[in-house]
Design a protein around this motif. Structure first.
Motif, short mmCIF file in Angstrom:
data_model
loop_
_atom_site.label_atom_id
_atom_site.label_comp_id
_atom_site.label_asym_id
_atom_site.label_seq_id
_atom_site.Cartn_x
_atom_site.Cartn_y
_atom_site.Cartn_z
N PRO A 471 0.82 -1.21 0.00
CA PRO A 471 0.00 0.00 0.00
C PRO A 471 0.86 1.26 0.00
CG PRO A 471 0.20 -0.82 2.23
CD PRO A 471 0.91 -1.81 1.35
N PRO A 472 0.27 2.42 -0.37
CA PRO A 472 1.03 3.67 -0.35
C PRO A 472 1.24 4.14 1.09
CG PRO A 472 -1.23 4.07 -1.03
CD PRO A 472 -1.09 2.60 -0.90
N ALA A 473 2.40 3.85 1.64
CA ALA A 473 2.65 4.14 3.05
C ALA A 473 4.13 4.03 3.35
CB ALA A 473 1.87 3.17 3.95
N LEU A 474 4.54 4.67 4.43
CA LEU A 474 5.86 4.42 5.03
C LEU A 474 5.63 3.35 6.08
CD1 LEU A 474 8.86 5.27 5.14
CD2 LEU A 474 8.24 6.78 7.04
N ARG A 475 6.18 2.17 5.83
CA ARG A 475 5.91 1.00 6.68
C ARG A 475 7.14 0.63 7.48
NH1 ARG A 475 4.28 -3.19 2.17
NH2 ARG A 475 4.12 -4.59 3.96
N LEU A 476 6.91 0.17 8.69
CA LEU A 476 7.98 -0.39 9.52
C LEU A 476 7.92 -1.90 9.39
CD1 LEU A 476 7.71 1.78 12.75
CD2 LEU A 476 9.43 1.93 10.96
N ILE A 477 9.00 -2.47 8.89
CA ILE A 477 9.04 -3.91 8.63
C ILE A 477 10.20 -4.51 9.40
CG2 ILE A 477 9.26 -5.67 6.84
CD1 ILE A 477 8.18 -3.64 4.85
N ASP A 478 9.91 -5.50 10.19
CA ASP A 478 10.94 -6.22 10.95
C ASP A 478 11.72 -7.08 9.97
OD1 ASP A 478 12.48 -7.75 12.59
OD2 ASP A 478 10.81 -8.66 13.69
N PRO A 479 13.02 -6.81 9.78
CA PRO A 479 13.78 -7.60 8.80
C PRO A 479 13.89 -9.07 9.16
CG PRO A 479 15.25 -6.20 10.07
CD PRO A 479 13.86 -5.79 10.42
N ALA A 480 13.74 -9.40 10.45
CA ALA A 480 13.75 -10.80 10.86
C ALA A 480 12.36 -11.42 10.80
CB ALA A 480 14.33 -10.94 12.27
N ARG A 481 11.36 -10.57 10.53
CA ARG A 481 9.96 -10.99 10.42
C ARG A 481 9.47 -11.73 11.66
NH1 ARG A 481 7.88 -10.26 5.23
NH2 ARG A 481 8.99 -8.48 4.38
N ARG A 482 9.84 -11.18 12.82
CA ARG A 482 9.37 -11.77 14.08
C ARG A 482 8.04 -11.16 14.53
NH1 ARG A 482 12.85 -14.65 12.58
NH2 ARG A 482 14.77 -15.26 13.66
N VAL A 483 7.75 -9.93 14.05
CA VAL A 483 6.52 -9.25 14.43
C VAL A 483 5.85 -8.75 13.18
CG1 VAL A 483 7.42 -8.57 16.69
CG2 VAL A 483 7.73 -7.04 14.73
N PRO A 484 4.54 -8.48 13.22
CA PRO A 484 3.82 -7.98 12.03
C PRO A 484 4.33 -6.59 11.63
CG PRO A 484 2.29 -8.83 13.68
CD PRO A 484 3.63 -8.75 14.33
N ASP A 485 4.12 -6.26 10.35
CA ASP A 485 4.46 -4.92 9.87
C ASP A 485 3.58 -3.88 10.52
OD1 ASP A 485 6.02 -6.46 8.25
OD2 ASP A 485 4.95 -6.00 6.39
N ALA A 486 4.06 -2.65 10.56
CA ALA A 486 3.28 -1.53 11.08
C ALA A 486 3.38 -0.37 10.10
CB ALA A 486 3.78 -1.10 12.45
N THR A 487 2.33 0.45 10.03
CA THR A 487 2.32 1.63 9.18
C THR A 487 2.44 2.86 10.05
OG1 THR A 487 0.95 0.57 7.50
CG2 THR A 487 0.98 2.96 7.53
N VAL A 488 3.42 3.75 9.73
CA VAL A 488 3.57 4.99 10.50
C VAL A 488 3.08 6.19 9.71
CG1 VAL A 488 5.44 4.17 11.97
CG2 VAL A 488 5.99 5.16 9.76
N LEU A 489 3.05 6.11 8.40
CA LEU A 489 2.51 7.17 7.56
C LEU A 489 1.65 6.52 6.48
CD1 LEU A 489 5.50 9.63 6.96
CD2 LEU A 489 3.46 10.03 8.33
N PRO A 490 0.41 6.98 6.29
CA PRO A 490 -0.26 8.00 7.10
C PRO A 490 -0.66 7.47 8.47
CG PRO A 490 -1.77 7.11 5.48
CD PRO A 490 -0.44 6.50 5.18
N ALA A 491 -0.54 8.31 9.46
CA ALA A 491 -0.86 7.89 10.82
C ALA A 491 -2.33 8.17 11.12
CB ALA A 491 0.02 8.62 11.82
#
Length: 491
Positions: A471-491
């Protein structure tokens, strides 16, 4: 430190008249007799092994001048590193200078596995350094081999071994006192000892009186122990991908065409001829910032745009200049290129682009990536081969921007209005004011010039802040994929 030296051929291991690669076992015997005592004295705590198991053919010496190396030979070298990986702490690969930069870029792609977002699912944790020389290491005499006085070979081999002890987890290229990132190096001289340069990235290390880390930071390495090639599961992922790539990489017919001033239709004719003969990819070396002549004919039609519209294979746009980058095609002479779907390579060298496209084109079928994913991966930094323009690693200054690799999504820090997230012409998010957007203390923070905090959002310290269009967003992605992704923008 257990160091393995793998000999592929090239000038450094040549002897005789005319110069030709000697058999690996003869080279190894001479090195053990004439060099190893001095090397091990200069490198206390290091145990050197000269591997003789790599062969490119069953006849002759089994090694090759690098001029004759094919893409499948890159896979043979990578497979040898993988086979010996568990028993050594680092590798030096002796290689000819003609195509050393191609092999270094290819090995960086082959000794790891990435997902569709470009994040490593298996990654190097040990250093692999290619080196060679402009003159042979040994000289043939009636009494046998002796060290070749005046050659740069001994200094390059010794320097590569010293640089290896920094344990940088990536593929490097060492020459004339400098350790360069393998995906950034270019051969620049046929006669000077400084045969390679890295125009887009300063050295990772410099070797002189001592070994010193360079201005460029090393790659991060694996995000978790189970993603390192030390782990059997990660090595199995690389081995599976390597087998798939090795089986088909020589079938890739990537054509590289440098632009030159020519009459209308000439350059477009070369593109059409390449496509007609079954090119699986095109790399066009444009002028300056990637400008390609349209070749407008008497009818006012752009012949190059027409040729590229017929392409059903990846078309990459690089620059003939060895410095700078290809980006937004701001000049009118190149503005039409964006509409063709051609992929701008940023500051990636054409050498790295060819090796990357050859590997990823086959890996795409192995992993089930579609054409859009392959195009996005070509723009993303997988092994430091280009500046990662879709990631926020530190501070986004006024005037700077992030650009998604998979679509027209942009996060631009407008000096007057502050950061703005857009999808084409549509504004998705607008900051409350101008300032610096940075990752700090586990948060994403926008700070006004006076120091006032204007906006903030939670941010995991170890996550990758990746700008995506889907999706069109700035996403926080755990490179080890231990936790789900999170979106910080748009907040």
């Amino acid at each position: 430190m257990r160091i393995c030296i793998i000999n592929t051929g090239g000038t450094i291991s040549c002897a005789g008249q005319p110069l030709a690669p000697m058999p690996a076992d003869r080279f190894a015997q001479a090195a053990r007799r004439l060099l190893v005592p001095a090397l091990e004295a200069a490198l206390p705590g290091c145990a050197l092994t000269f591997d003789t198991g790599l062969r490119f053919s069953d006849s002759g010496p089994g090694l090759l001048d690098s001029t004759d190396l094919r893409p499948s030979d890159w896979c043979r070298i990578a497979a040898r590193v993988l086979d010996l990986h568990a028993d050594h702490d680092g590798f030096v690969i002796l290689h000819g200078t003609d195509t050393m930069d191609y092999s270094a870029a290819a090995l960086a792609m082959l000794l790891g596995v990435r997902d569709g977002l470009g994040l490593a699912r298996a990654a190097l944790s040990k250093p692999v350094i290619l080196t060679g020389s402009q003159l042979p290491l040994f000289r043939e005499t009636p009494d046998g081999l002796v060290l070749n006085a005046g050659s740069d070979a001994q200094a390059n081999l010794t320097g590569a071994l010293r640089a290896l002890r920094l344990r940088l987890p990536e593929v490097g290229l060492f020459f004339d006192g400098r350790l360069m990132r393998g995906t950034r190096a270019l051969k620049v001289s046929t006669t000077g000892f400084a045969a390679f340069d890295s125009p887009h990235l300063p050295p990772l290390a410099q070797v002189g009186i001592g070994t010193h880390p360079g201005p460029a930071a090393a790659l991060d390495g694996p995000a978790a122990p189970d993603l390192a090639l030390d782990a059997p599961g990660a090595r199995a992922l690389v081995a599976d991908q390597l087998a798939a790539v090795a089986a088909r990489i020589d079938d890739q017919r990537i054509v590289q065409i440098p632009m030159v001033p020519a009459a209308p239709g000439v350059m477009a004719g070369l593109v059409e001829a390449a496509l007609a003969q079954g090119a699986t990819g095109l790399i066009l070396e444009g002028f300056g910032a990637g400008n390609i002549p349209q070749g407008v004919d008497a009818a006012g039609t752009g012949t190059m745009a027409r040729a590229l519209a017929r392409a059903t294979v990846p078309v990459l746009i690089a620059s003939r200049a060895i410095g700078g980058q290809v980006g937004a095609f701001d000049y009118a002479a190149g503005a039409w290129i964006a509409a063709t779907g051609a992929i701008p390579l940023g500051d990636m060298t054409p050498v790295a682009a060819l090796a990357k496209l050859a590997v990823l084109s086959v890996a795409a079928d192995h992993h089930g990536w579609d054409r859009a994913t392959l195009a996005a991966l070509m723009r993303r930094s997988l092994a430091g081969e280009c500046t990662a323009r879709d990631r926020l690693s530190g501070t986004l200054l006024p005037g700077e921007a992030l650009e998604a690799a998979d679509g027209p999504v942009r996060l631009w820090n407008d000096p007057d209005a502050g950061p703005r997230l857009t999808d084409g012409d549509r504004v998705i998010w607008q900051a409350p004011g101008p300032g610096l957007l940075r990752r700090t203390g586990g948060r994403l923070v926008l700070t006004a010039p006076c120091g006032t905090e204007l906006w903030s959002a939670p941010a995991a310290p170890d996550a990758v802040a990746l700008l995506t269009a889907h999706p069109p967003a700035l996403r926080l992605i755990d490179p080890a994929r231990r936790v789900p992704d999170a979106t910080v923008l748009p907040a």
